[in-house]
Design a protein around this motif. Structure first.
Motif, PDB file in Angstrom:
ATOM      1  N   LEU A 248       0.624  -0.766  -0.294  1.00 37.58           N
ATOM      2  CA  LEU A 248       0.000  -0.213  -0.434  1.00 37.58           C
ATOM      3  C   LEU A 248       0.691   1.337  -0.070  1.00 37.58           C
ATOM      4  O   LEU A 248       2.317   1.194  -0.119  1.00 37.58           O
ATOM      5  CB  LEU A 248      -0.893   0.076   1.372  1.00 37.58           C
ATOM      6  CG  LEU A 248      -1.454  -1.607   1.299  1.00 37.58           C
ATOM      7  CD1 LEU A 248      -2.976  -0.563   2.630  1.00 37.58           C
ATOM      8  CD2 LEU A 248      -2.420  -1.500  -0.497  1.00 37.58           C
ATOM      9  N   GLY A 249      -0.053   1.963  -0.324  1.00 37.41           N
ATOM     10  CA  GLY A 249       0.697   3.623  -0.287  1.00 37.41           C
ATOM     11  C   GLY A 249       1.383   3.857  -1.952  1.00 37.41           C
ATOM     12  O   GLY A 249       2.211   3.428  -2.639  1.00 37.41           O
ATOM     13  N   ARG A 250       1.656   5.684  -2.000  1.00 40.42           N
ATOM     14  CA  ARG A 250       2.196   6.191  -3.792  1.00 40.42           C
ATOM     15  C   ARG A 250       3.079   5.487  -3.478  1.00 40.42           C
ATOM     16  O   ARG A 250       3.682   4.812  -4.399  1.00 40.42           O
ATOM     17  CB  ARG A 250       1.770   7.237  -3.706  1.00 40.42           C
ATOM     18  CG  ARG A 250       2.311   8.041  -4.677  1.00 40.42           C
ATOM     19  CD  ARG A 250       1.623   8.973  -5.723  1.00 40.42           C
ATOM     20  NE  ARG A 250       2.564   9.465  -6.954  1.00 40.42           N
ATOM     21  CZ  ARG A 250       2.006   8.855  -8.226  1.00 40.42           C
ATOM     22  NH1 ARG A 250       1.000   8.026  -8.077  1.00 40.42           N
ATOM     23  NH2 ARG A 250       2.577   9.377  -8.951  1.00 40.42           N
ATOM     24  N   SER A 317      -0.105   8.766   2.000  1.00 40.75           N
ATOM     25  CA  SER A 317      -0.739   7.676   1.887  1.00 40.75           C
ATOM     26  C   SER A 317      -2.098   7.350   1.955  1.00 40.75           C
ATOM     27  O   SER A 317      -2.807   7.044   2.055  1.00 40.75           O
ATOM     28  CB  SER A 317       0.370   6.702   1.446  1.00 40.75           C
ATOM     29  OG  SER A 317       2.038   6.385   0.548  1.00 40.75           O
ATOM     30  N   LEU A 318      -2.325   8.211   3.666  1.00 37.64           N
ATOM     31  CA  LEU A 318      -3.564   8.085   4.524  1.00 37.64           C
ATOM     32  C   LEU A 318      -4.039   8.690   3.692  1.00 37.64           C
ATOM     33  O   LEU A 318      -5.985   8.251   4.201  1.00 37.64           O
ATOM     34  CB  LEU A 318      -2.667   8.285   6.050  1.00 37.64           C
ATOM     35  CG  LEU A 318      -2.246   6.670   6.287  1.00 37.64           C
ATOM     36  CD1 LEU A 318      -1.413   7.941   7.731  1.00 37.64           C
ATOM     37  CD2 LEU A 318      -2.572   5.719   6.931  1.00 37.64           C
ATOM     38  N   PRO A 348      -2.402  17.607  11.054  1.00 33.44           N
ATOM     39  CA  PRO A 348      -3.909  17.288  10.768  1.00 33.44           C
ATOM     40  C   PRO A 348      -5.293  16.108  10.144  1.00 33.44           C
ATOM     41  O   PRO A 348      -6.467  16.783   9.917  1.00 33.44           O
ATOM     42  CB  PRO A 348      -3.591  18.352   9.303  1.00 33.44           C
ATOM     43  CG  PRO A 348      -2.344  18.629   9.786  1.00 33.44           C
ATOM     44  CD  PRO A 348      -1.327  17.713  10.516  1.00 33.44           C
ATOM     45  N   ILE A 349      -4.434  15.628  10.205  1.00 34.91           N
ATOM     46  CA  ILE A 349      -5.024  14.419   9.774  1.00 34.91           C
ATOM     47  C   ILE A 349      -5.407  13.135  11.228  1.00 34.91           C
ATOM     48  O   ILE A 349      -5.347  11.857  11.426  1.00 34.91           O
ATOM     49  CB  ILE A 349      -4.394  12.879   8.639  1.00 34.91           C
ATOM     50  CG1 ILE A 349      -3.259  13.038   9.371  1.00 34.91           C
ATOM     51  CG2 ILE A 349      -4.364  14.145   7.560  1.00 34.91           C
ATOM     52  CD1 ILE A 349      -2.343  12.005   7.654  1.00 34.91           C
ATOM     53  N   ALA A 350      -4.869  13.479  12.388  1.00 33.59           N
ATOM     54  CA  ALA A 350      -5.246  13.290  13.572  1.00 33.59           C
ATOM     55  C   ALA A 350      -6.429  13.300  14.591  1.00 33.59           C
ATOM     56  O   ALA A 350      -6.602  14.551  14.574  1.00 33.59           O
ATOM     57  CB  ALA A 350      -3.812  13.373  14.418  1.00 33.59           C
ATOM     58  N   LYS A 351      -7.064  12.553  14.772  1.00 36.12           N
ATOM     59  CA  LYS A 351      -8.041  12.867  16.102  1.00 36.12           C
ATOM     60  C   LYS A 351      -7.129  11.884  17.282  1.00 36.12           C
ATOM     61  O   LYS A 351      -8.014  13.340  17.708  1.00 36.12           O
ATOM     62  CB  LYS A 351      -8.747  11.003  16.075  1.00 36.12           C
ATOM     63  CG  LYS A 351      -9.964  11.309  16.288  1.00 36.12           C
ATOM     64  CD  LYS A 351     -10.862   9.577  15.538  1.00 36.12           C
ATOM     65  CE  LYS A 351     -12.494   9.950  15.184  1.00 36.12           C
ATOM     66  NZ  LYS A 351     -13.304   9.156  15.047  1.00 36.12           N
ATOM     67  N   GLY A 352      -5.984  11.767  17.554  1.00 38.18           N
ATOM     68  CA  GLY A 352      -5.409  11.801  18.306  1.00 38.18           C
ATOM     69  C   GLY A 352      -4.018  10.959  19.063  1.00 38.18           C
ATOM     70  O   GLY A 352      -3.480  10.032  17.951  1.00 38.18           O
TER      71      GLY A 352
END
Length: 422
Positions: A248-250, A317-318, A348-352
């Motif tokens: 997975l992942g570009r 990638s995420l 910026p893409i974290a919930k915690g």
């Protein structure tokens, strides 16, 4: 004696620290009968992508019917992973025997070899015993003065993407670092360079000219991604394909294109590698802890990226895999890394965040990392052990959430073990 006991004995009797230079390794190998001189090699250096590229090339060559040795560092869970033949790690019995043989010689040397030099010597001795058709060597640090660079001219010298790393030893600019890494280029080998900045390409081209070594650049513009999801990725490259990888992942697609170019250069040098072997090897290639989907419901992604470039690739990638979603991160980092740049990209893409202290003397304390993240307005919980951290992040995450474990290879191995993967 077990292999682990032999490994600890070797480690405790090794020379201190990182010791650039080839003289100790050459002396040690000469007393072992120069096992490094009898093989055919693919030599891989760079900042990012070395291990994945090596694993993909190895899988393709295995499918082509060759007996392939693979030497990579560091290991994730046990040292056996560093020495593989056709995907099988070295046995305990063999490692104990070779470790004693190497250490007996090293103990008589005035300039004691480092741990990495000792392990490299074991690798060369092992691959010779196994009568490998080819050995894929991943450079430990830099290139020119790395212990793996004792080999004669390889079939292909590969330089992956170069970033600013180990600047105290390799140089303060990408051009200086490229000069060190291009030290693996030898007279008459073929060279593959991952397409990157003009300053790096100029340095590598100059070295190739001096060594009469033809240079091929990868061509990211010739990549067409057809599909990308949790099942893997399909793509075309240089007008050929479609190819499929389970990785997975570009960045793994880009590593796969690098591997395809390596295979084409091997064909030019007379190695018989059918298209079917290429397709099958790409599809079967595995490389743990790089965008590894370890579990579902909730999805758990493991990634050992440990510098800003790796984290940038991970975040990209995420965002592609889970567009518009925020993730829980279980993470730890070494204090000497540019962790501010790393985590500022993840925030910026974290919930915690749940933080850990990696098992390394250079580790940043989990509490200090949590304090940094809290200062950025994030939820962050410090945990004392990997098990506590894993339990905590599973407690926090709902079934539909996503979890990413990242930041340091020194903790990924234990997390993989706790998840039953090794």
């Amino acid at each position: 004696m077990t292999g682990q006991e032999a490994f600890e004995e070797l480690r405790s009797n090794a020379g201190p620290g990182i010791k650039p230079g080839l003289s100790r390794t050459l002396d040690l190998l000469h007393q072992l009968g120069d096992p490094h001189l009898s093989g055919n090699y693919i030599h891989i250096t760079g900042t990012n992508g070395k291990g994945s590229t090596a694993a993909i090339v190895s899988a393709v060559l295995n499918q082509a019917g060759f007996k392939v040795g693979l030497y990579t560092t560091p290991h994730l869970w046990t040292f056996h992973e560093q020495f593989q033949v056709n995907g099988e790690p070295i046995s305990d019995v063999t490692f104990v025997r070779l470790a004693h043989q190497v250490l007996e010689i090293a103990m008589r040397m005035e300039d004691r070899p480092s741990e990495f030099e000792l392990m490299t010597a074991i690798g060369f001795a092992y691959f010779r015993e196994q009568n490998c058709d080819l050995v894929i060597l991943e450079v430990g640090l830099g290139g020119r003065q790395d212990a793996t660079n004792v080999i004669p001219s390889p079939e292909v010298a590969v330089i992956t993407n170069i970033g600013l790393e180990h600047t105290a030893m390799l140089g303060n600019t990408r051009a200086e670092i490229a000069g060190e890494k291009s030290g693996i280029i030898k007279h008459g080998c073929n060279v593959l360079l991952y397409h990157q900045s003009a300053e790096v390409e100029h340095v590598v081209q100059d070295t190739c000219n001096r060594m009469n070594a033809p240079l091929l650049l990868t061509d990211p513009a010739a990549l067409e991604v057809i599909s990308s999801d949790r099942e893997g990725q399909s793509f075309r490259y240089r007008g050929k394909g479609p190819y499929h990888i389970g990785l997975l992942g570009r960045f793994q697609v880009l590593n796969a294109t690098t591997a395809i170019d390596v295979i084409d250069l091997m064909r030019l040098r007379g190695w018989n590698i059918e298209d079917g072997a290429l397709l099958e090897g790409l599809s079967k290639a595995k490389w743990p802890a790089r965008m590894e989907l370890a579990r579902r419901d909730p999805d758990v992604i493991l990634d050992g990226g440990h510098n800003p470039q790796c984290i940038e690739a991970l975040a990209d990638s995420l965002e592609t895999l889970y567009p518009g979603e925020k993730l829980w991160f279980l993470t730890g980092v070494l204090a000497d890394k540019n962790y501010a740049a790393m985590y500022d990209r993840l925030i910026p893409i974290a919930k915690g965040f749940v933080t850990l202290t990696p098992e390394n003397p250079r580790a940043l304390r989990a509490e200090d990392l949590a304090d940094y993240l809290k200062s950025k307005g994030q939820t962050a919980i410090a945990c004392a052990t990997a098990k506590e951290g894993l339990d905590t992040v599973f407690h926090l995450a709902a079934r539909e959430d996503r979890i990413c474990v990242c930041g340091s290879l020194y903790m990924i191995g234990e997390i993989r073990h706790l998840l039953g993967l090794c």
